[in-house]
Scaffold this motif. Structure first.
Motif, PDB file in Angstrom:
ATOM      1  N   ARG A   1      49.632  47.902  40.520  1.00  0.00           N
ATOM      2  CA  ARG A   1      48.632  46.737  40.528  1.00  0.00           C
ATOM      3  C   ARG A   1      47.581  46.712  39.771  1.00  0.00           C
ATOM      4  NH1 ARG A   1      44.280  46.976  44.689  1.00  0.00           N
ATOM      5  NH2 ARG A   1      45.532  48.193  46.307  1.00  0.00           N
ATOM      6  N   LEU A   2      47.222  45.359  39.547  1.00  0.00           N
ATOM      7  CA  LEU A   2      46.156  45.289  38.521  1.00  0.00           C
ATOM      8  C   LEU A   2      44.783  45.715  39.051  1.00  0.00           C
ATOM      9  CD1 LEU A   2      46.472  43.208  35.994  1.00  0.00           C
ATOM     10  CD2 LEU A   2      45.136  41.753  37.289  1.00  0.00           C
ATOM     11  N   TRP A   3      44.396  46.367  38.207  1.00  0.00           N
ATOM     12  CA  TRP A   3      42.681  46.813  38.443  1.00  0.00           C
ATOM     13  C   TRP A   3      42.350  47.337  39.814  1.00  0.00           C
ATOM     14  CZ3 TRP A   3      37.604  43.697  36.981  1.00  0.00           C
ATOM     15  CH2 TRP A   3      36.654  44.770  36.821  1.00  0.00           C
ATOM     16  N   SER A   4      43.052  48.396  40.080  1.00  0.00           N
ATOM     17  CA  SER A   4      42.941  48.645  41.900  1.00  0.00           C
ATOM     18  C   SER A   4      41.866  49.339  42.432  1.00  0.00           C
ATOM     19  CB  SER A   4      44.186  49.822  41.957  1.00  0.00           C
ATOM     20  OG  SER A   4      44.033  50.631  41.244  1.00  0.00           O
ATOM     21  N   GLN A   5      40.647  49.401  41.286  1.00  0.00           N
ATOM     22  CA  GLN A   5      39.799  49.661  41.876  1.00  0.00           C
ATOM     23  C   GLN A   5      38.604  48.575  42.420  1.00  0.00           C
ATOM     24  OE1 GLN A   5      39.301  51.292  38.419  1.00  0.00           O
ATOM     25  NE2 GLN A   5      40.390  53.143  38.762  1.00  0.00           N
ATOM     26  N   VAL A   6      39.024  47.354  42.015  1.00  0.00           N
ATOM     27  CA  VAL A   6      38.094  45.994  42.303  1.00  0.00           C
ATOM     28  C   VAL A   6      38.966  45.283  43.208  1.00  0.00           C
ATOM     29  CG1 VAL A   6      37.181  44.103  41.217  1.00  0.00           C
ATOM     30  CG2 VAL A   6      36.577  46.302  40.241  1.00  0.00           C
ATOM     31  N   PHE A   7      40.349  45.064  42.681  1.00  0.00           N
ATOM     32  CA  PHE A   7      41.021  43.803  43.370  1.00  0.00           C
ATOM     33  C   PHE A   7      41.898  44.601  44.336  1.00  0.00           C
ATOM     34  CE2 PHE A   7      41.422  41.906  39.209  1.00  0.00           C
ATOM     35  CZ  PHE A   7      40.195  40.851  39.227  1.00  0.00           C
ATOM     36  N   ASN A   8      42.215  43.840  45.496  1.00  0.00           N
ATOM     37  CA  ASN A   8      43.118  44.196  46.667  1.00  0.00           C
ATOM     38  C   ASN A   8      44.428  43.618  46.299  1.00  0.00           C
ATOM     39  OD1 ASN A   8      43.098  41.461  47.590  1.00  0.00           O
ATOM     40  ND2 ASN A   8      41.788  41.932  49.507  1.00  0.00           N
ATOM     41  N   ASP A   9      45.397  43.673  46.899  1.00  0.00           N
ATOM     42  CA  ASP A   9      46.811  43.097  46.739  1.00  0.00           C
ATOM     43  C   ASP A   9      46.625  41.530  46.585  1.00  0.00           C
ATOM     44  OD1 ASP A   9      48.281  45.604  46.796  1.00  0.00           O
ATOM     45  OD2 ASP A   9      48.228  45.417  48.885  1.00  0.00           O
ATOM     46  N   GLY A  10      46.139  40.700  47.338  1.00  0.00           N
ATOM     47  CA  GLY A  10      46.174  39.408  47.233  1.00  0.00           C
ATOM     48  C   GLY A  10      45.603  39.078  46.148  1.00  0.00           C
TER      49      GLY A  10
ATOM     50  N   PRO B   1      24.324  44.243  41.584  1.00  0.00           N
ATOM     51  CA  PRO B   1      25.301  44.058  40.415  1.00  0.00           C
ATOM     52  C   PRO B   1      25.965  42.702  40.605  1.00  0.00           C
ATOM     53  CG  PRO B   1      26.022  45.864  41.507  1.00  0.00           C
ATOM     54  CD  PRO B   1      24.965  45.622  42.270  1.00  0.00           C
ATOM     55  N   PHE B   2      25.825  41.997  39.700  1.00  0.00           N
ATOM     56  CA  PHE B   2      26.542  40.833  39.931  1.00  0.00           C
ATOM     57  C   PHE B   2      27.174  40.344  38.493  1.00  0.00           C
ATOM     58  CE2 PHE B   2      25.953  36.263  38.814  1.00  0.00           C
ATOM     59  CZ  PHE B   2      26.871  35.780  39.699  1.00  0.00           C
ATOM     60  N   ASN B   3      28.350  39.954  38.562  1.00  0.00           N
ATOM     61  CA  ASN B   3      29.052  39.461  37.159  1.00  0.00           C
ATOM     62  C   ASN B   3      29.905  38.210  37.723  1.00  0.00           C
ATOM     63  OD1 ASN B   3      29.600  39.171  34.681  1.00  0.00           O
ATOM     64  ND2 ASN B   3      30.992  40.698  34.744  1.00  0.00           N
ATOM     65  N   ALA B   4      29.859  37.340  36.882  1.00  0.00           N
ATOM     66  CA  ALA B   4      30.458  36.058  37.054  1.00  0.00           C
ATOM     67  C   ALA B   4      31.210  35.970  35.564  1.00  0.00           C
ATOM     68  CB  ALA B   4      29.761  34.766  37.132  1.00  0.00           C
ATOM     69  N   CYS B   5      32.649  35.741  35.762  1.00  0.00           N
ATOM     70  CA  CYS B   5      33.407  35.883  34.390  1.00  0.00           C
ATOM     71  C   CYS B   5      34.814  34.675  34.705  1.00  0.00           C
ATOM     72  CB  CYS B   5      34.149  36.763  33.969  1.00  0.00           C
ATOM     73  SG  CYS B   5      34.965  37.924  35.178  1.00  0.00           S
TER      74      CYS B   5
ATOM     75  N   VAL C   1      28.216  50.526  40.765  1.00  0.00           N
ATOM     76  CA  VAL C   1      28.098  50.271  42.228  1.00  0.00           C
ATOM     77  C   VAL C   1      29.452  49.453  42.791  1.00  0.00           C
ATOM     78  CG1 VAL C   1      26.628  49.089  43.704  1.00  0.00           C
ATOM     79  CG2 VAL C   1      25.669  50.199  41.676  1.00  0.00           C
ATOM     80  N   TRP C   2      30.316  48.894  41.953  1.00  0.00           N
ATOM     81  CA  TRP C   2      31.505  48.110  42.533  1.00  0.00           C
ATOM     82  C   TRP C   2      32.406  48.861  42.976  1.00  0.00           C
ATOM     83  CZ3 TRP C   2      33.068  44.238  38.027  1.00  0.00           C
ATOM     84  CH2 TRP C   2      31.923  43.126  38.083  1.00  0.00           C
ATOM     85  N   PHE C   3      32.295  50.332  42.501  1.00  0.00           N
ATOM     86  CA  PHE C   3      33.360  51.154  42.783  1.00  0.00           C
ATOM     87  C   PHE C   3      32.957  52.002  43.970  1.00  0.00           C
ATOM     88  CE2 PHE C   3      33.743  50.698  38.035  1.00  0.00           C
ATOM     89  CZ  PHE C   3      34.803  49.533  38.295  1.00  0.00           C
TER      90      PHE C   3
END
Lengths: 461, 117
Positions: free
Chosen positions: A177-186, A321-325, A368-370
């Protein structure tokens, strides 16, 4: 009284915002900025858009040389190599010695080189500096096939940019899975679909172990863990960033993963401050000292450091912490603690990967995200590519990841940042789906009308 | 058209006056407002501005783009990769204040909701 000499090492977001603040607060002070790169300040997040072709490299400069002259800021090009905290002076690589009364270290972070053999070959590229990006664009013109290694926003931006430049781009994902520390499966599925639409080929459970070169010192391909050889001309590496701490190595400054600072952005040595990517700041959400590799955090920290350096004591309270991309045409906003960890126990969650997570902190993300909140629950809403995931802890919202439709992002950010009690809302949120969106909208409306002035209006001012 | 616009603004009780060299009443059309905390100073906005307004500098200071040359085309809002810019109109505020129920969502039937926890 003699004017105070302010010395700022680093010409990035934190350094320049500190200089601006000092300039405003102490007009008599003498400000010197030391820049390791031969440019005025440029926007590092903007490099992704240079690669994408959305802007020209000239446009990425956020400050013109005249700006420095106008603010009476002395811009010195050179690498600071030695810091003497007793004599209060900094030595540059060209022999110049700069004395200071107040010093700000805002050296930022640099991309971590690939930990394999062959990472110094021609064709191994990073999206980290303006020079590197120019070189990358030049190489992309000739290249036919590229491999991108790394998880995180930078790696995705790199693969998007290369694909847009007509290079056949292969993206290696170490797990399934892509970037599993931030994204869930969906969320991963939504993004993966977009990546394929943009021409990026994703390889799961694939890992490179070595970069292979030809006789002329150019990249020929990568050696995979499975033993195969994968041919390519470019290897894009974005496995993370490392705070630049060479300057403070042999000084009494306290360093953990970066320079530890108190709420006044002051290090343990008097008159030395740190801000930006190279500072580790106390985070009230996780009760730990955290590292943020984010532009808005760097600007806010620089401002706080500037205030304190110029004699206006003001404590810096770290926001969530906030990020928009924008990745592959999808807007993504990440706020607060968004680790999907416990939702997929056993599979590939963040459990047991803590050390690795810290190592692989990439540009545009925050530690903090992780992290996982104490009491963890989540709510999820999906509507085509538009997803919202909320991380709840007790009666509060501690994190949100909004993909696609951004209409909820600002209100969620306000609710998280101001720690607003949402206990009445939780059953509706847990129901998910459209009910989640609507209950947040409704809650937001009640919140704005219950206050004398709506938070939206206050934000606008 | 202009007359109609005046009539409309006056009937809604909006004050009008000369502002920034733009014709009277035109400021009511709205303006681009940044959210400085979202901005990363990449400069995509100014690059795409047909009249070359340095939108980035406004965004840096968190000021609304009150440039007399602004065509109100909305290009900068559309291209901003971080959603920093938005359109603000006086009309919008007026409508929200007068008819708050207009922006409230309608309730959904339970079979439309599905979610994970």
């Amino acid at each position: 009284m003699n004017p105070i000499h302010y010395l700022i090492i680093g010409n990035g977001a934190a350094g320049v915002s500190a200089a601006e603040t000092i300039c405003y607060n102490d007009p008599a002070g003498k400000i010197t900025i030391v820049s390791a790169e031969p440019h005025p300040m440029y926007s590092r997040p903007g490099l992704a858009y240079v690669l994408l072709g959305a802007i020209s490299p000239k446009q990425v400069f956020a400050r013109q040389p005249e700006w420095y002259a106008h603010h009476r800021i002395n811009l010195v090009h050179g690498q600071a190599v030695q810091l003497d905290s007793v004599k209060q002076q900094v030595k540059l690589d060209n022999g110049q010695v700069l004395p200071y009364d107040q010093l700000l270290i805002a050296t930022g972070a640099r991309a971590t080189p690939a930990p394999y053999r062959g990472s110094d070959l021609q064709g191994v590229v990073f999206l980290d500096t303006l020079e590197g990006t120019r070189d990358l664009i030049r190489q992309a013109k000739r290249a036919r096939r590229a491999v991108v290694i790394g998880g995180g926003i930078t790696a995705l931006e790199l693969s998007e940019g290369l694909a847009h430049r007509g290079v056949e781009t292969h993206y290696f994902v170490r797990r399934n899975r892509l970037w599993s520390q931030v994204f869930n499966d969906g969320e991963a599925k939504v993004l993966e679909e977009r990546m394929r639409e943009h021409g990026v080929i994703i390889h799961y459970n694939t890992e490179a172990v070595e970069i292979l070169g030809n006789k002329r010192g150019r990249v020929r391909g990568v050696q995979l863990k499975s033993g195969e050889e994968f041919k390519c001309d470019i290897v894009g590496v974005a496995i993370g960033v490392k705070p630049q701490l060479d300057l403070v190595r042999e000084t009494p400054l306290k360093v953990d993963r970066a320079i530890l600072v108190n709420e006044f952005m002051e290090s343990n040595v008097p008159h030395i401050y740190a801000a930006g990517d190279c500072a580790q700041v106390y985070d009230r959400w996780t009760d730990q000292y955290m590292l943020d590799i984010l532009w808005p955090s760097a600007v806010a920290e620089g401002r706080a450091a500037g205030l304190n350096m110029s004699g206006r004591q003001s404590a810096y309270v770290k926001g969530s912490p906030f990020n928009a991309c924008l990745l592959f045409g999808l807007h993504i906003a990440a706020i607060g603690q968004i680790n999907p960890g416990r939702e997929t126990p056993g599979a590939d969650g963040a459990t047991g990967d803590e050390a690795e997570v810290v190592q692989h902190l990439s540009r545009g993300s925050s530690e903090v995200w992780f992290t996982l909140p104490q009491l963890y629950a989540s709510a999820w809403s999906e509507d085509g590519p538009n997803t919202v995931r909320l991380v709840l802890s007790g009666d509060y919202l501690v994190g949100a990841l909004v993909i696609g439709d951004q209409s909820l992002a600002d209100s969620l950010r306000y609710i998280i940042e101001n720690q607003i009690d949402i206990r009445d809302l939780i059953p509706a949120l847990r129901a998910g789906g459209r009910a989640l969106r609507q209950s947040v909208t409704q809650f937001w409306y009640q919140l704005s009308s219950s206050q004398a002035q709506s938070p939206l209006y206050q934000q606008a001012r | 058209m202009k007359k109609l616009f005046y009539a409309l603004t006056q009937s809604l009780g909006l004050e009008s006056g000369q502002q920034n060299g733009r014709p009277q009443g035109f400021e009511q059309l709205g303006r681009v407002v940044p959210d400085a905390s979202r901005c990363v100073q990449c400069g995509v906005c100014g690059y795409n501005c047909p009249v070359g307004i340095p939108v980035r500098d406004y965004a840096h200071r968190g000021l609304p783009v009150d440039d007399p040359n602004c065509l109100t085309c909305g290009n900068c809002i559309q291209v901003c990769p971080r959603g920093t810019l938005r359109w603000e109109t006086k009309m919008h505020g007026l409508i929200v204040n007068r008819f708050p129920t207009m922006i409230l969502p309608t309730p959904v039937s339970p079979n439309e909701t599905a979610g994970l926890s």
